[in-house]
Design a protein around this motif. Structure first.
Motif, PDB file in Angstrom:
ATOM      1  N   ILE A 149       0.710  -1.248   0.064  1.00  0.00           N
ATOM      2  CA  ILE A 149       0.062   0.025  -0.072  1.00  0.00           C
ATOM      3  C   ILE A 149       1.001   1.286  -0.068  1.00  0.00           C
ATOM      4  O   ILE A 149       0.327   2.066  -0.561  1.00  0.00           O
ATOM      5  CB  ILE A 149      -0.900  -0.123   1.268  1.00  0.00           C
ATOM      6  CG1 ILE A 149      -1.850  -1.099   1.022  1.00  0.00           C
ATOM      7  CG2 ILE A 149      -1.839   1.411   1.273  1.00  0.00           C
ATOM      8  CD1 ILE A 149      -3.033  -1.466   2.128  1.00  0.00           C
ATOM      9  N   ALA A 150       1.992   1.156   0.941  1.00  0.00           N
ATOM     10  CA  ALA A 150       2.834   2.548   0.852  1.00  0.00           C
ATOM     11  C   ALA A 150       3.457   2.651  -0.638  1.00  0.00           C
ATOM     12  O   ALA A 150       3.609   3.889  -0.944  1.00  0.00           O
ATOM     13  CB  ALA A 150       3.733   2.229   2.067  1.00  0.00           C
ATOM     14  N   LEU A 151       3.871   1.704  -1.200  1.00  0.00           N
ATOM     15  CA  LEU A 151       4.333   1.612  -2.581  1.00  0.00           C
ATOM     16  C   LEU A 151       3.431   2.390  -3.305  1.00  0.00           C
ATOM     17  O   LEU A 151       4.027   3.548  -4.303  1.00  0.00           O
ATOM     18  CB  LEU A 151       4.842   0.163  -2.901  1.00  0.00           C
ATOM     19  CG  LEU A 151       5.645   0.202  -4.183  1.00  0.00           C
ATOM     20  CD1 LEU A 151       6.824   1.081  -4.240  1.00  0.00           C
ATOM     21  CD2 LEU A 151       6.308  -1.211  -4.352  1.00  0.00           C
ATOM     22  N   MET A 200       0.668   4.149  -2.815  1.00  0.00           N
ATOM     23  CA  MET A 200       0.382   5.477  -2.526  1.00  0.00           C
ATOM     24  C   MET A 200       1.541   6.602  -2.794  1.00  0.00           C
ATOM     25  O   MET A 200       1.520   7.442  -3.397  1.00  0.00           O
ATOM     26  CB  MET A 200       0.329   5.506  -1.052  1.00  0.00           C
ATOM     27  CG  MET A 200      -1.313   5.599  -0.431  1.00  0.00           C
ATOM     28  SD  MET A 200      -1.329   6.105   1.165  1.00  0.00           S
ATOM     29  CE  MET A 200      -0.357   6.947   1.472  1.00  0.00           C
ATOM     30  N   GLY A 201       2.800   6.073  -2.411  1.00  0.00           N
ATOM     31  CA  GLY A 201       4.184   6.928  -2.449  1.00  0.00           C
ATOM     32  C   GLY A 201       4.325   7.195  -4.079  1.00  0.00           C
ATOM     33  O   GLY A 201       4.610   8.083  -4.239  1.00  0.00           O
ATOM     34  N   TYR A 202       3.864   6.101  -4.918  1.00  0.00           N
ATOM     35  CA  TYR A 202       4.295   6.351  -6.284  1.00  0.00           C
ATOM     36  C   TYR A 202       3.409   7.390  -6.965  1.00  0.00           C
ATOM     37  O   TYR A 202       3.759   8.081  -7.596  1.00  0.00           O
ATOM     38  CB  TYR A 202       4.259   5.012  -7.149  1.00  0.00           C
ATOM     39  CG  TYR A 202       4.625   4.951  -8.658  1.00  0.00           C
ATOM     40  CD1 TYR A 202       5.849   4.777  -8.782  1.00  0.00           C
ATOM     41  CD2 TYR A 202       3.811   5.197  -9.625  1.00  0.00           C
ATOM     42  CE1 TYR A 202       6.222   5.021 -10.229  1.00  0.00           C
ATOM     43  CE2 TYR A 202       4.051   5.224 -10.668  1.00  0.00           C
ATOM     44  CZ  TYR A 202       5.404   5.252 -10.985  1.00  0.00           C
ATOM     45  OH  TYR A 202       5.863   5.099 -12.364  1.00  0.00           O
ATOM     46  N   GLN A 251       1.913   9.863  -5.658  1.00  0.00           N
ATOM     47  CA  GLN A 251       2.168  11.038  -4.753  1.00  0.00           C
ATOM     48  C   GLN A 251       3.569  11.561  -5.783  1.00  0.00           C
ATOM     49  O   GLN A 251       3.455  12.747  -5.884  1.00  0.00           O
ATOM     50  CB  GLN A 251       2.737  11.067  -3.360  1.00  0.00           C
ATOM     51  CG  GLN A 251       1.383  11.120  -2.682  1.00  0.00           C
ATOM     52  CD  GLN A 251       1.805  11.010  -0.945  1.00  0.00           C
ATOM     53  OE1 GLN A 251       1.622   9.979  -0.612  1.00  0.00           O
ATOM     54  NE2 GLN A 251       2.504  11.979  -0.779  1.00  0.00           N
ATOM     55  N   LEU A 252       4.308  10.594  -6.009  1.00  0.00           N
ATOM     56  CA  LEU A 252       5.683  11.264  -6.496  1.00  0.00           C
ATOM     57  C   LEU A 252       5.709  11.411  -7.946  1.00  0.00           C
ATOM     58  O   LEU A 252       6.500  11.991  -8.328  1.00  0.00           O
ATOM     59  CB  LEU A 252       6.630  10.183  -6.482  1.00  0.00           C
ATOM     60  CG  LEU A 252       7.541  10.028  -4.977  1.00  0.00           C
ATOM     61  CD1 LEU A 252       8.635   8.800  -4.929  1.00  0.00           C
ATOM     62  CD2 LEU A 252       8.522  11.359  -4.986  1.00  0.00           C
TER      63      LEU A 252
END
Lengths: 210, 210
Positions: A159-161, A163-165, A167-168
């Motif tokens: 999930i972090a991956l 979400m982070g992607y 956003q980035l």
DNA sequence: GGCTCCTAACTGAACGTTCGTTTGGGTAAC
DNA sequence: GTTACCCAAACGAACGTTCAGTTAGGAGCC
């Protein structure tokens, strides 16, 4: 700006149209940067009219959050319903999760803003309405796929991956020079699937040649 | 080491103390939710005094951003300077990156807010001052470790994973019931390292035993 | 049909407060 | 005297919110 009612109040059409505009504005600019007058102007009415439907600005924001967050787990059911092999299901789940965030900027941005705001009650709402279902499902799949690994940590990573992607993305456009396309999103989902499947399923086998 | 910095405006001590407080407030509450009076009160002065040092609120915010973002890549040098094996360096880099975000909530939150704001110029600042150096370094390492894979995508994934995880922390506390500790952060870094090393370095070898 | 009554939905104008910013003056150091 | 720094006070604009009054539409009764 704190307590959250857990019951669904059966919204009227007018209320929904207000919340629809509110979610867009709040997602784009944030709570403090959106005034009641901005919101009223957006739906061609007056500030006072809004106060006929909601007691105050905070109630509008909370209701808008609920409106976006609610029933977010519904589509998940069809994703995991099939009796495919766990790794196939995981792949579908990763693609679905990526689309969930990238196709729905209002949801994505409100989630990010809530993570920044850190209000306890609303964090619980976010967790239960948006995060819990995918998390539990990934956790379950990972537990079957890689029983030796920490399934919770793996689920959190996935999930972090995603979400982070998402956003980035704007930063990556600057770094790599290429604009984000549907294709690069597909690439990312495939990449993530491989990363997880190979990274977590591979037995920790040292490189010693047999 | 004789390069002349063309951008640094040589801040006075007073300006720095203003920016120091500004970064904390803006990181915590966001631009719109912090008033000039709030900031003045925080450093025991008056609003008018702030206007002696900065032309307007926006300039204070921009200078505060620069103050936090600047020289962010310095510490990176010592991380990658050694001539260790690439995978060892990568592990150190992942740990460093994780600490960078989790030990520095002001930086982390300002980065998140800038990603949400999406201002073009400030996104470029963020990219160049904060993101570029780690990205290029990870890209370089991955290119040596796994030449067959897309190094940019891998670097993006690693940064996204770290960023996303730090952000997700409060939600994970609700989901898993346990509070975030130094230990769980170490676990995450190790987990990520293994994920990347096994997931990206493993040759795409079918499961058929030789 | 017409008539009254009620209520939900809305309006225009205003309330007091806070916003970003300016002004004019003051004080200490060079 | 000039400069750097700071303060108290005020500016107009915008803020969230309130309030008395207007409109529209349906229910009930004739």
């Amino acid at each position: 700006m704190s307590s959250v009612d857990l019951t669904a109040p059966a919204l009227s059409d007018r209320k929904i149209s207000i919340l629809e505009a509110a979610t867009v504005l709040f997602a784009k600019h944030g709570y403090a940067a959106v005034s009641i007058r901005d919101l009223a102007r957006e739906i061609h009415t007056t500030p006072a009219a809004l106060y006929h439907h909601f007691p105050d600005k905070d109630a509008i924001y909370t209701a808008a959050l609920r409106h976006v967050f609610s029933d977010r787990a519904k589509a998940l059911g069809t994703i995991v319903k099939g009796d495919d092999a766990p790794d196939v299901t995981l792949e579908r789940l990763i693609i679905w999760l990526t689309q969930q965030f990238s196709d729905n900027p209002v949801l994505a941005r409100l989630v990010q803003r809530e993570l920044l705001a850190g209000d306890r009650d609303r964090l619980r709402l976010l967790t239960e309405d948006v995060m819990a279902a995918p998390f539990r499902e990934i956790e379950r799949l990972m537990h079957r796929l890689a029983p030796a690994k920490d399934a919770s940590l793996s689920a959190a990573s996935i999930i972090a991956l995603v979400m982070g992607y998402v956003q980035l993305t704007p930063v990556l456009e600057v770094l790599t020079g290429q604009r984000n396309t549907k294709q690069s999103l597909k690439d990312f989902a495939a990449h993530t699937k491989n990363l997880v499947l190979h990274g977590l399923l591979a037995q920790p086998q040292p490189k010693a040649p047999s």
